[in-house]
Design a protein around this motif. Structure first.
Motif, PDB file in Angstrom:
ATOM      1  N   ALA A 227       0.825  -1.207   0.000  1.00  7.97           N
ATOM      2  CA  ALA A 227       0.000   0.000   0.000  1.00  7.97           C
ATOM      3  C   ALA A 227       0.861   1.260   0.000  1.00  7.97           C
ATOM      4  N   VAL A 228       0.378   2.257  -0.726  1.00  2.00           N
ATOM      5  CA  VAL A 228       0.878   3.623  -0.593  1.00  2.00           C
ATOM      6  C   VAL A 228      -0.116   4.320   0.323  1.00  2.00           C
ATOM      7  N   ARG A 229       0.350   4.740   1.492  1.00  6.40           N
ATOM      8  CA  ARG A 229      -0.563   5.218   2.528  1.00  6.40           C
ATOM      9  C   ARG A 229      -0.591   6.739   2.623  1.00  6.40           C
ATOM     10  N   GLY A 230      -1.778   7.238   2.929  1.00  7.69           N
ATOM     11  CA  GLY A 230      -1.953   8.665   3.152  1.00  7.69           C
ATOM     12  C   GLY A 230      -2.150   8.937   4.628  1.00  7.69           C
ATOM     13  N   GLY A 231      -2.889   9.994   4.938  1.00  9.60           N
ATOM     14  CA  GLY A 231      -3.158  10.338   6.325  1.00  9.60           C
ATOM     15  C   GLY A 231      -3.978   9.267   7.012  1.00  9.60           C
TER      16      GLY A 231
ATOM     17  N   GLY B 269      -3.299   4.364  -2.658  1.00  8.93           N
ATOM     18  CA  GLY B 269      -2.967   3.597  -3.843  1.00  8.93           C
ATOM     19  C   GLY B 269      -2.143   2.382  -3.480  1.00  8.93           C
ATOM     20  N   ALA B 270      -1.570   1.745  -4.505  1.00  7.32           N
ATOM     21  CA  ALA B 270      -0.743   0.563  -4.296  1.00  7.32           C
ATOM     22  C   ALA B 270       0.277   0.468  -5.414  1.00  7.32           C
ATOM     23  N   ILE B 271       1.408  -0.171  -5.126  1.00  5.09           N
ATOM     24  CA  ILE B 271       2.410  -0.468  -6.141  1.00  5.09           C
ATOM     25  C   ILE B 271       2.585  -1.984  -6.153  1.00  5.09           C
ATOM     26  N   SER B 272       2.663  -2.570  -7.359  1.00  6.56           N
ATOM     27  CA  SER B 272       2.561  -4.019  -7.501  1.00  6.56           C
ATOM     28  C   SER B 272       3.512  -4.542  -8.564  1.00  6.56           C
TER      29      SER B 272
ATOM     30  N   PRO C  75      11.102  -5.712  -0.194  1.00  5.82           N
ATOM     31  CA  PRO C  75      11.801  -4.517   0.313  1.00  5.82           C
ATOM     32  C   PRO C  75      11.824  -3.372  -0.701  1.00  5.82           C
ATOM     33  N   HIS C  76      11.898  -3.710  -1.975  1.00  7.86           N
ATOM     34  CA  HIS C  76      11.915  -2.673  -3.015  1.00  7.86           C
ATOM     35  C   HIS C  76      10.525  -2.044  -3.175  1.00  7.86           C
ATOM     36  N   LEU C  77       9.490  -2.867  -3.112  1.00  4.34           N
ATOM     37  CA  LEU C  77       8.125  -2.333  -3.179  1.00  4.34           C
ATOM     38  C   LEU C  77       7.841  -1.452  -1.972  1.00  4.34           C
ATOM     39  N   GLU C  78       8.274  -1.891  -0.799  1.00  2.00           N
ATOM     40  CA  GLU C  78       8.034  -1.117   0.418  1.00  2.00           C
ATOM     41  C   GLU C  78       8.776   0.214   0.396  1.00  2.00           C
ATOM     42  N   LYS C  79      10.003   0.206  -0.102  1.00  2.00           N
ATOM     43  CA  LYS C  79      10.772   1.443  -0.207  1.00  2.00           C
ATOM     44  C   LYS C  79      10.091   2.408  -1.179  1.00  2.00           C
ATOM     45  N   ALA C  80       9.614   1.869  -2.309  1.00  2.00           N
ATOM     46  CA  ALA C  80       8.906   2.699  -3.283  1.00  2.00           C
ATOM     47  C   ALA C  80       7.632   3.270  -2.687  1.00  2.00           C
ATOM     48  N   ALA C  81       6.888   2.443  -1.956  1.00  5.69           N
ATOM     49  CA  ALA C  81       5.634   2.888  -1.350  1.00  5.69           C
ATOM     50  C   ALA C  81       5.875   3.979  -0.314  1.00  5.69           C
ATOM     51  N   GLN C  82       6.945   3.834   0.465  1.00  9.22           N
ATOM     52  CA  GLN C  82       7.266   4.854   1.463  1.00  9.22           C
ATOM     53  C   GLN C  82       7.589   6.185   0.803  1.00  9.22           C
ATOM     54  N   PHE C  83       8.338   6.133  -0.298  1.00  6.55           N
ATOM     55  CA  PHE C  83       8.674   7.356  -1.028  1.00  6.55           C
ATOM     56  C   PHE C  83       7.413   8.014  -1.584  1.00  6.55           C
ATOM     57  N   LEU C  84       6.551   7.212  -2.208  1.00  3.84           N
ATOM     58  CA  LEU C  84       5.342   7.754  -2.818  1.00  3.84           C
ATOM     59  C   LEU C  84       4.353   8.249  -1.765  1.00  3.84           C
ATOM     60  N   SER C  85       4.415   7.670  -0.568  1.00  2.00           N
ATOM     61  CA  SER C  85       3.516   8.106   0.507  1.00  2.00           C
ATOM     62  C   SER C  85       3.779   9.552   0.908  1.00  2.00           C
TER      63      SER C  85
ATOM     64  N   ALA D 149      -7.029   9.598  -5.465  1.00  2.00           N
ATOM     65  CA  ALA D 149      -7.914   8.638  -4.824  1.00  2.00           C
ATOM     66  C   ALA D 149      -9.290   9.246  -4.565  1.00  2.00           C
ATOM     67  N   VAL D 150     -10.321   8.505  -4.945  1.00  2.00           N
ATOM     68  CA  VAL D 150     -11.705   8.894  -4.677  1.00  2.00           C
ATOM     69  C   VAL D 150     -12.315   7.769  -3.848  1.00  2.00           C
ATOM     70  N   TYR D 151     -12.759   8.096  -2.653  1.00  2.00           N
ATOM     71  CA  TYR D 151     -13.201   7.064  -1.734  1.00  2.00           C
ATOM     72  C   TYR D 151     -14.707   6.817  -1.819  1.00  2.00           C
ATOM     73  N   PHE D 152     -15.068   5.612  -1.452  1.00  2.00           N
ATOM     74  CA  PHE D 152     -16.458   5.215  -1.321  1.00  2.00           C
ATOM     75  C   PHE D 152     -17.172   6.177  -0.366  1.00  2.00           C
ATOM     76  N   ASP D 153     -18.442   6.412  -0.603  1.00  2.00           N
ATOM     77  CA  ASP D 153     -19.193   7.413   0.165  1.00  2.00           C
ATOM     78  C   ASP D 153     -19.086   7.204   1.672  1.00  2.00           C
ATOM     79  N   GLY D 154     -18.948   5.962   2.099  1.00  2.00           N
ATOM     80  CA  GLY D 154     -18.898   5.698   3.537  1.00  2.00           C
ATOM     81  C   GLY D 154     -17.507   5.771   4.117  1.00  2.00           C
ATOM     82  N   ALA D 155     -16.528   6.226   3.335  1.00  2.00           N
ATOM     83  CA  ALA D 155     -15.141   6.198   3.795  1.00  2.00           C
ATOM     84  C   ALA D 155     -14.819   7.336   4.750  1.00  2.00           C
ATOM     85  N   TYR D 156     -15.712   8.290   4.905  1.00  2.00           N
ATOM     86  CA  TYR D 156     -15.412   9.430   5.771  1.00  2.00           C
ATOM     87  C   TYR D 156     -16.263   9.364   7.038  1.00  2.00           C
TER      88      TYR D 156
END
Length: 268
Positions: free
Chosen positions: A212-216, A222-225, A243-253, A261-268
């Protein structure tokens, strides 16, 4: 000018909604449709549908086949897709990292995000130029049957993950998880492992692994795969690549706000 009569939706413009329903009626399985088919699908009389279709034709959003006289999506959405892609700087940031992962693994590397109840692929980097003609950027998938989608779902509470997938857990292959209990067990496993695997759940013969690429609030934006054949994407390769995917995800985070990202109506 008509507006929606539904409670809480009085701001909606009915004619605009109907026009958008026409455009949304086209998909991979219905790339060409007759007026009658469009009318039946959107639940609007043929006379009204005809006027809307003529307007969309005039603006380039639809085109008409000279052979069948049926309707297809026009070039305007194609043109707008280019504009959308160029408005997403996260893709440019991600491409060099994705290229490194593809060179390292020999597999396809995908960057994806969430669009309400679907996964949407933002970019793919391919190890063989022959595959470049089959770019999947813009392709959408159900969240429950692909590694990136399951990875994103795992960052939500179980109740929200079930609400998002309710009624949409179609079976793509014999390996697809199609029950709520099965999905919850899979999400718990993903949370424990920190990564997600698609074992021929979306396409037979294809295996993928995602982080996962994580936000707040740790919610995924998002995700990198990596994705490849079941023979190539082995458990050993996944563990070497993590480890390479995790490093990439941390950078993109660090640029999470740049993900569309557009979340489902119940995501908030």
């Amino acid at each position: 000018m008509s507006t929606s009569k539904q409670s809480g939706n009085n701001w909606k413009v009915g004619s605009v909604g109907k026009a958008l329903a026409i455009l949304n009626s086209f998909d991979i399985g219905h790339s060409e449709q007759s007026l009658a088919q469009i009318s039946a699908k959107i639940g609007v009389p043929k006379s009204t549908t005809y006027n809307l279709v003529k307007t969309l034709l005039g603006e380039g959003f639809l085109r008409k086949s000279e052979v069948s006289q049926n309707y297809l999506l026009g070039l305007k959405p194609f043109e707008m897709g280019y504009c959308v892609r160029n408005s997403l700087p996260i893709i440019s940031y991600a491409i060099p990292i994705m290229e490194d992962i593809t060179r390292l693994t020999g597999e396809i590397t995908y960057l994806s995000t969430v669009n309400r109840d679907r996964l949407i692929i933002l970019e793919g980097i391919y190890p063989d130029r022959r595959f470049a003609a089959y770019s999947t950027a813009g392709k959408t998938l159900p969240l429950h049957c692909c590694s990136a989608g399951k990875m994103i779902l795992s960052t939500f509470p179980d109740s929200l993950a079930l609400a998002i997938t309710e009624g949409s857990m179609v079976q793509s292959t014999p390996n697809t998880i199609c029950t709520q209990d099965g999905l919850l067990a899979e999400l718990e496993k993903i949370r424990a492992n920190g990564y997600s695997v698609d074992n021929e759940e979306e396409t037979l013969g294809v295996r993928c692994a995602s982080v996962a690429v994580r936000g707040g609030g740790c919610r995924a934006v998002g995700a990198i795969s990596i994705s490849g054949s079941v023979r190539s994407v082995t458990d050993e390769k996944i563990m070497r690549t993590l480890p390479h995917l995790e490093k990439a995800a941390q950078f993109l985070s660090r640029m999470a706000s740049a993900f569309p990202a557009v979340y489902f109506d119940g995501a908030y």
